[in-house]
Design a protein around this motif. Structure first.
Motif, mmCIF file in Angstrom:
data_model
loop_
_atom_site.group_PDB
_atom_site.id
_atom_site.type_symbol
_atom_site.label_atom_id
_atom_site.label_comp_id
_atom_site.label_asym_id
_atom_site.label_seq_id
_atom_site.Cartn_x
_atom_site.Cartn_y
_atom_site.Cartn_z
ATOM 1 N N TYR A 50 35.305 43.701 54.200
ATOM 2 C CA TYR A 50 35.824 43.189 52.931
ATOM 3 C C TYR A 50 34.716 43.201 51.895
ATOM 4 O O TYR A 50 33.540 43.415 52.209
ATOM 5 C CB TYR A 50 36.386 41.766 53.081
ATOM 6 C CG TYR A 50 35.347 40.729 53.430
ATOM 7 C CD1 TYR A 50 34.691 40.012 52.431
ATOM 8 C CD2 TYR A 50 35.005 40.467 54.749
ATOM 9 C CE1 TYR A 50 33.723 39.075 52.746
ATOM 10 C CE2 TYR A 50 34.043 39.530 55.070
ATOM 11 C CZ TYR A 50 33.407 38.837 54.061
ATOM 12 O OH TYR A 50 32.444 37.912 54.382
ATOM 13 N N CYS A 51 35.110 42.974 50.642
ATOM 14 C CA CYS A 51 34.142 42.720 49.577
ATOM 15 C C CYS A 51 34.658 41.530 48.784
ATOM 16 O O CYS A 51 35.848 41.211 48.831
ATOM 17 C CB CYS A 51 33.930 43.941 48.685
ATOM 18 S SG CYS A 51 35.361 44.442 47.718
ATOM 19 N N LEU A 52 33.764 40.854 48.086
ATOM 20 C CA LEU A 52 34.115 39.686 47.289
ATOM 21 C C LEU A 52 33.589 39.891 45.872
ATOM 22 O O LEU A 52 32.408 40.197 45.685
ATOM 23 C CB LEU A 52 33.521 38.416 47.901
ATOM 24 C CG LEU A 52 33.906 37.100 47.234
ATOM 25 C CD1 LEU A 52 35.416 36.850 47.372
ATOM 26 C CD2 LEU A 52 33.126 35.947 47.840
ATOM 27 N N ILE A 53 34.482 39.710 44.908
ATOM 28 C CA ILE A 53 34.164 39.980 43.502
ATOM 29 C C ILE A 53 34.436 38.728 42.671
ATOM 30 O O ILE A 53 35.483 38.097 42.811
ATOM 31 C CB ILE A 53 35.025 41.152 42.976
ATOM 32 C CG1 ILE A 53 34.848 42.383 43.868
ATOM 33 C CG2 ILE A 53 34.693 41.458 41.517
ATOM 34 C CD1 ILE A 53 35.872 43.469 43.631
ATOM 35 N N ASP A 54 33.481 38.367 41.817
ATOM 36 C CA ASP A 54 33.634 37.265 40.858
ATOM 37 C C ASP A 54 34.165 37.884 39.573
ATOM 38 O O ASP A 54 33.517 38.752 38.986
ATOM 39 C CB ASP A 54 32.268 36.616 40.645
ATOM 40 C CG ASP A 54 32.311 35.393 39.764
ATOM 41 O OD1 ASP A 54 33.399 34.964 39.339
ATOM 42 O OD2 ASP A 54 31.220 34.847 39.485
ATOM 43 N N MET A 55 35.359 37.473 39.139
ATOM 44 C CA MET A 55 36.002 38.082 37.977
ATOM 45 C C MET A 55 36.070 37.100 36.814
ATOM 46 O O MET A 55 36.627 36.012 36.957
ATOM 47 C CB MET A 55 37.421 38.517 38.334
ATOM 48 C CG MET A 55 37.499 39.561 39.400
ATOM 49 S SD MET A 55 39.222 40.008 39.726
ATOM 50 C CE MET A 55 38.993 41.675 40.322
ATOM 51 N N HIS A 56 35.499 37.494 35.687
ATOM 52 C CA HIS A 56 35.618 36.736 34.443
ATOM 53 C C HIS A 56 36.614 37.485 33.569
ATOM 54 O O HIS A 56 36.392 38.653 33.234
ATOM 55 C CB HIS A 56 34.261 36.622 33.752
ATOM 56 C CG HIS A 56 33.330 35.705 34.467
ATOM 57 N ND1 HIS A 56 33.075 34.431 34.027
ATOM 58 C CD2 HIS A 56 32.629 35.857 35.609
ATOM 59 C CE1 HIS A 56 32.234 33.844 34.868
ATOM 60 N NE2 HIS A 56 31.951 34.694 35.833
ATOM 61 N N VAL A 57 37.721 36.821 33.226
ATOM 62 C CA VAL A 57 38.807 37.452 32.486
ATOM 63 C C VAL A 57 38.972 36.714 31.155
ATOM 64 O O VAL A 57 39.416 35.565 31.137
ATOM 65 C CB VAL A 57 40.126 37.407 33.300
ATOM 66 C CG1 VAL A 57 41.222 38.174 32.569
ATOM 67 C CG2 VAL A 57 39.916 37.960 34.709
ATOM 68 N N PRO A 58 38.604 37.351 30.038
ATOM 69 C CA PRO A 58 38.731 36.677 28.744
ATOM 70 C C PRO A 58 40.196 36.531 28.342
ATOM 71 O O PRO A 58 41.084 37.149 28.945
ATOM 72 C CB PRO A 58 37.989 37.612 27.791
ATOM 73 C CG PRO A 58 38.138 38.964 28.413
ATOM 74 C CD PRO A 58 38.114 38.715 29.908
ATOM 75 N N ALA A 59 40.443 35.738 27.323
ATOM 76 C CA ALA A 59 41.798 35.603 26.789
ATOM 77 C C ALA A 59 42.350 36.989 26.496
ATOM 78 O O ALA A 59 41.681 37.812 25.880
ATOM 79 C CB ALA A 59 41.773 34.753 25.520
ATOM 80 N N GLY A 60 43.536 37.266 26.998
ATOM 81 C CA GLY A 60 44.174 38.567 26.800
ATOM 82 C C GLY A 60 43.699 39.645 27.756
ATOM 83 O O GLY A 60 44.235 40.748 27.749
#
Length: 129
Positions: A50-60
């Motif tokens: 597996y892999c693990l990803i930290d996702m930052h998702v801005p508004a929209g």
């Protein structure tokens, strides 16, 4: 007649402890569809499991409709994310986990005015490459 569980395989001493810090020098950050993805644990570190990803998702933010040949599991840490899975929309808030089966069409979007953050585990690994 009961079946005995299979014995555990021996420890693999070539595998090392992984401690992931998204702010560490040398962390891999990828800009994709307006989002920032930081690779925390890679397939090379998990023997491809597996892999693990930290996702930052801005508004929209969020990717367009897509599908791929691996499972994705998202845990929303902050904010809320709208997931569309096979045409059905679900909103996930902080603390919620969503699993997307391999090959299923899906996308997600941050419909709020505030940024959101998720952890994404992909199995088997590959998305990290």
């Amino acid at each position: 007649m009961t079946q005995e569980p299979a014995p555990l395989p021996p420890d693999d001493p070539t595998r090392e402890l992984v401690v992931a810090d998204p702010d560490a020098a040398g962390a891999t950050h990828i800009a994709l569809a307006g989002d920032t993805y930081t690779m925390l644990v890679t397939g090379a570190q998990t023997d491809g499991s597996y892999c693990l990803i930290d996702m930052h998702v801005p508004a929209g933010g969020g990717p367009p409709l897509h599908r791929h040949d691996f499972e994705e599991m998202f845990t929303v840490l902050d904010g809320e994310i709208e997931f569309v899975f096979r045409g059905t929309t679900t909103t996930a808030h902080a603390g919620t986990t969503v699993n997307i089966p391999a090959n299923a069409p899906h996308h997600f979007r941050n419909r709020s005015a505030a940024p959101a953050r998720m952890l994404c585990m992909c199995t088997p690994a590959g998305q990290d490459e």
